[in-house]
Design an enzyme around this catalytic site. Sequence first.
Site, mmCIF file in Angstrom:
data_model
loop_
_atom_site.group_PDB
_atom_site.id
_atom_site.type_symbol
_atom_site.label_atom_id
_atom_site.label_comp_id
_atom_site.label_asym_id
_atom_site.label_seq_id
_atom_site.Cartn_x
_atom_site.Cartn_y
_atom_site.Cartn_z
ATOM 1 N N ASP A 8 91.571 53.018 3.676
ATOM 2 C CA ASP A 8 93.015 53.229 3.790
ATOM 3 C C ASP A 8 93.497 53.618 2.391
ATOM 4 O OD1 ASP A 8 95.798 52.953 3.817
ATOM 5 O OD2 ASP A 8 95.744 51.374 5.346
ATOM 6 N N TYR A 67 96.887 45.420 4.416
ATOM 7 C CA TYR A 67 98.147 45.525 5.146
ATOM 8 C C TYR A 67 98.164 44.575 6.354
ATOM 9 C CZ TYR A 67 101.901 47.656 7.828
ATOM 10 O OH TYR A 67 103.037 47.863 8.552
ATOM 11 N N ARG A 70 99.900 68.986 22.609
ATOM 12 C CA ARG A 70 99.130 67.751 22.384
ATOM 13 C C ARG A 70 97.780 68.080 21.757
ATOM 14 N NH1 ARG A 70 96.471 65.638 26.347
ATOM 15 N NH2 ARG A 70 98.127 65.998 27.857
ATOM 16 N N LYS A 88 104.430 56.480 3.750
ATOM 17 C CA LYS A 88 104.591 55.971 2.400
ATOM 18 C C LYS A 88 104.575 57.128 1.392
ATOM 19 C CE LYS A 88 104.418 52.276 4.914
ATOM 20 N NZ LYS A 88 103.207 51.477 5.092
HETATM 21 C C1 LIG Z 1 102.509 50.862 6.152
HETATM 22 C C2 LIG Z 1 101.039 50.805 6.093
HETATM 23 C C3 LIG Z 1 100.262 51.012 7.228
HETATM 24 C C4 LIG Z 1 100.893 51.257 8.603
HETATM 25 O O1 LIG Z 1 101.537 52.485 8.595
HETATM 26 P P1 LIG Z 1 102.840 52.808 9.517
HETATM 27 O O2 LIG Z 1 103.147 54.211 9.090
HETATM 28 O O3 LIG Z 1 103.887 51.823 9.149
HETATM 29 O O4 LIG Z 1 102.406 52.696 10.925
HETATM 30 C C5 LIG Z 1 98.890 50.993 7.087
HETATM 31 N N1 LIG Z 1 98.301 50.774 5.892
HETATM 32 C C6 LIG Z 1 99.027 50.556 4.778
HETATM 33 C C7 LIG Z 1 98.339 50.319 3.493
HETATM 34 C C8 LIG Z 1 100.415 50.564 4.840
HETATM 35 O O5 LIG Z 1 101.124 50.343 3.732
#
Ligand SMILES: *Cc1c(COP(=O)(O)O)cnc(C)c1O
Length: 371
Positions: A175, A101, A48, A200
């Site tokens: 992000d 998002y 962890r 992604k």
């Molecule tokens: C998908 C996404 C998230 C969340 O990520 P997960 O891996 O699905 O938890 C956050 N920000 C953006 C821009 C995303 O496309």
Amino acid sequence: MVKLATQLVQGTNGTDDQNTGAVVPPLYLSTAFRHPGLGQSTGYDYSRLTTPTRALLEKQLATIEHGTHAFAVSSGMAAIDLVFSAFTKTGDHFIASDDLYGGSFRYFDERAERYQIPYDTWDGVDVDALLLAIQPNTRLIWLETPSNPTMKVIDIEAVSSAVHAVRPDILIAVDNTFLTPVYQQPLTLGADVVVHSATKYLGGHNDILAGAVIVADDDLGESLSQQLTTTGQNLDPFDAWLLIRSLKTLNIRMHAHTANARIVAKHLEALPGVDRVLYAGVGGMISFYLNDAYSVDQFLQNLKVGSFAESLGSVETLITIPAIQTHHDMPQAQREALGIFDNLIRVSVGLEDAQDITDDFDQAIAGAKKE
Ligand SMILES: *Cc1c(COP(=O)(O)O)cnc(C)c1O
């Protein structure tokens, strides 16, 4: 540092310390690590806290985002949660760009209600308006650019310098899921925190759920590290190893996504069934409005190369309807004010042959015309 493409391919190699000559790094699944003696550690104690495989991934993530500390976690939402848990507390306030998002908004609303950490939204354009929205207890500004799903571009550098000039204590968090460090390195533009849904583009193959947080400051890194040790939303070693593998092709994938997306965007613009195309000019994400004379549902059912599926950033072309999927929890009025109508279609352009993708759109749209 070598150039990004080289760092991505080579940066995690040659790290096997068993002198086997293995080119690719080994995968350590152990959760426990033997101590040499009382009060001694090999640097690894319990998984962890850190594991060799995750540590290698984190070093690579820090390098490619021009940070000094990176944290690989179990999802993009876990990354967002790590940032808010480490840096905000009840009574703080934050500001978020208005088009992002849907899951982030769900998270923000929960923070506001359950923990009394209210937020305001900002249009991503007017920096003076952003400065006016800052309150004495504002702790963080959250940006997503290009925005999701309407592809507005925010000038990270202008925001960071304007905000930090008046309030150096406010953290600018970005992000960076859509562009990745191949096209945008927020920490070099004055941002303090970078977040990814590594599910992604970083993962890129629709087979890893992961997230990352990267900073370039020791104190911020220490806060994140303590928080992560406390809550434990770490990425497991196998997914860390898969992500190390995926990053090797990130540069070439991103450029190929852009090349295909440019072709698809241009093609869609010329189609009679398409009212308007939204594209930032770089990266693989496109949105478009289907004309009212066409059925969104029929279009989705007609697709043969693309798939109607949640998610983005993978080698496969995926199509999403934000109003009913990613942004479903947002009140309709707020959605429509942002341009997220029921006929807005988001395309994550994959790495299939561009002609096959455009042919697929042609037949899927033509066959969706209402009688
Ligand atoms: C998908 C996404 C998230 C969340 O990520 P997960 O891996 O699905 O938890 C956050 N920000 C953006 C821009 C995303 O496309």
